[in-house]
Design an enzyme around this catalytic site. Sequence first.
Site, short mmCIF file in Angstrom:
data_model
loop_
_atom_site.label_atom_id
_atom_site.label_comp_id
_atom_site.label_asym_id
_atom_site.label_seq_id
_atom_site.Cartn_x
_atom_site.Cartn_y
_atom_site.Cartn_z
N GLU A 139 -4.38 -30.63 -1.36
CA GLU A 139 -5.00 -30.40 -0.04
C GLU A 139 -6.22 -29.48 -0.10
OE1 GLU A 139 -1.18 -30.83 2.88
OE2 GLU A 139 -1.35 -28.95 1.79
C1 NGO Z 1 2.75 -30.26 1.37
C2 NGO Z 1 1.74 -29.15 1.26
C3 NGO Z 1 2.37 -27.77 1.42
C4 NGO Z 1 3.33 -27.74 2.60
C5 NGO Z 1 4.36 -28.85 2.43
C6 NGO Z 1 5.34 -28.88 3.58
C7 NGO Z 1 2.17 -30.00 -0.78
C8 NGO Z 1 2.14 -30.26 -2.22
N1 NGO Z 1 1.25 -29.34 -0.09
O1 NGO Z 1 3.18 -30.39 0.00
O2 NGO Z 1 1.35 -26.81 1.59
O3 NGO Z 1 3.98 -26.50 2.64
O4 NGO Z 1 3.77 -30.10 2.31
O5 NGO Z 1 6.27 -29.90 3.50
#
Ligand code: NGO
Length: 542
Positions: A346
Site C-alpha cells: 500500500e
Molecule cells: C492490509 C494492510 C494493513 C491492514 C490490514 C487490515 C496489508 C498487508 N496491509 O494488509 O495495513 O492493517 O490489511 O486487515
Amino acid sequence: MAHGRDTLVRDGRARPCRRTLRLLGSLLLVGTGLSMTGAVPAQATAPTPLDRVIPAPASVAPGGSPYRITRGTHIHVDGSPEARGVAEYLAALLRPSTGYRLPVTDHGAGGIRLRLAQGPFGAEGYRLDSGRGGVTITAARPAGLFHGVQTLRHLLPAAVEKDTVQPGPWLIAGGTVQDRPRYGWRGAMLDVSRHFFTVDQVKRFIDQLALYKINKLHLHLSDDQGWRIAIDSWPRLATYGGSTEVGGGPGGHYTKAQYKEIVRYAASRYLEVVPEIDMPGHTNAALASYAGLNCDGVAPPLYTGTEVGFSSLCVGEESTYDFVEDVVRELAALTPGRYLHIGGDEADSTSHEDYVKFMDRVQPVVAEYGKTVVGWHQLTGATPATGALVQYWGLDSTSAEEKARVVKAAQEGTGLILSPADRVYLDMKYTRDTPLGLSWAGYVEVRRSYDWDPGAYLPGVPEGAVRGVEAPLWTETIEDSGQVEYMAFPRLPGVAEVGWSAAGSRDWERYKVRLAAQAERWKALGVEWYRSPQVPWGAAGR
Ligand code: NGO
C-alpha cells in the site's frame, strides 16, 4: 496502552501461588479417594486416540498398551544440551498438573525418552513410539523433538494444561506416530504497531503458536500509528514515534533487551522471529519523529486513526537511505533468524517509479547485513531480489493482472508465503455479528480458513515456490490478549494444519471433530475462543 478499555474478555488473571494450589489439589485428591501415585480410578477414561492431534500427523499406527505417566516416571535424554532443553520444557509443562517430580536424566531406560538420531525426519519431523514400557520421541533435530513433545501434549488429557494438581490418570495411547511438515514456513503475524503488546503478551501468544507447531512469528514493528523497536541511532523513532497507538492510547516500544527476550523465548519454543519494518509507505510514525525524513522537511503529527496509504519516505533524498541502513543494521544485529521483512504494501503515496527505485536500493542493504528479504506481494511490482520471498495477501477478487505478476515472480524463482486475506487474515470478522475485527476481505468463518490448499491456490505457481502459509493478525480493533485469542481461536489451529499436514489427509468433516476436542484444552489454559456454530463443541463449548 488501551488495555482494560472496553475489553471483550479478560486479560491476564491473578494467580494464587503454586504451592498453595498444589496443597489444595492434594486435599482435593484425598477428598475424592484418589491417590497421588496416580492409582487409576475404576472408571478410568480411555486414552486419547493417536489421531486426535492438530495438526494431523503424516501417519498414525495405533496398537498395543498405553503408557501411563506415574510418580516414578523419568524423562531420559541422550547427551545434547538441546535435547535436554526440550526435556526440561516438557517436565515444566507436566509437573504442575501431575504433581510428579519427573526428573530429567541422561541415563536409564523406560519412561519418556527424547532421542536425537538419524532417520527420515527432516529438520522438523519426529517419530513417537508409545507402549506399556514408555514413550520415545526420536528426531534428527531438536525442533523435531519439540514438535513431538507437542504431539505428546495433545495425546494427554486436557487437564494436563492446568496449573494445579489434577487426578489423572495420565495415559498415552499405544502405537506409533510418524510425522513431518508439508511446509517449512508456518507463521503467524502480530501487528504490535496499531496497538502495542507487552513482552508478556507476546510470550503468551508464542506459547499458543507452539502448541500447533507454528515455527515463525512475524512481528509488524512499525506503521503509521507507532514505531515499536528502539533504534539507538534514531532514538526518537521509539520514544516519540512509539508514544501512541490507534485510538490515542500511550502505545509503547520494546527496548533492545526486551526485544532480545522475545527472540530468546521464541527460540526456546522453536519459533523464528521475522521482524518487519514497513517501507516506504506506512511510515507516518517515523516521519513524525524526524522532520528530515519528509521531502518538505516538515514532520507531520502523530497519527492514531486507521486510514492507510497516506505516508511515504522521501525516496529522492539521500538521507532516507542512511536512515534505512541504520535501521536495517541495528535490527539485523538483534535477529538471529534469517529473514527481515521490509513491508512494501500500500505505498499509495509513492509513485511507481519511486517505489521501484526505493526497492532496488533497499533490498541490497538487507543482503549486506546477512538477511533474506521478505516483502508483501506488491514487491513483485518492482524487482524482488534473488532469493527474496513475497507474502501474498490478495483474495479471490484480486485482479487477474495482480495475481499474474505474483505467479510470474514465482515462476522466476521468488518464494511465496500465502496469507490470502479472505482465508487466513485473523483480523477478519467471522460473521456480521463478530464484535471485533474488520470485514474488507469479507467474513471468514472457521471452515473457510481451513478448507483450501496452498499448493493449488494460485494456478501456475510451481510446486516448490510455495514456502508455506502465515496467518496475520492486524490490530486496528484488537487491544489485549483475550481479544487476540478470540480472533485467533479457532482459526489459527486450522491454518497450522493447512501448513503442516498433507493436502490429501485434510478433510473438514473429520477436522471439525478434532477441533471441537481442543476446546477443553483452551479452557484449561484460559484461552478465549469464538464458539463457531460450524464446530460441534458439545459440552466444552459452554
Ligand atoms: C492490509 C494492510 C494493513 C491492514 C490490514 C487490515 C496489508 C498487508 N496491509 O494488509 O495495513 O492493517 O490489511 O486487515
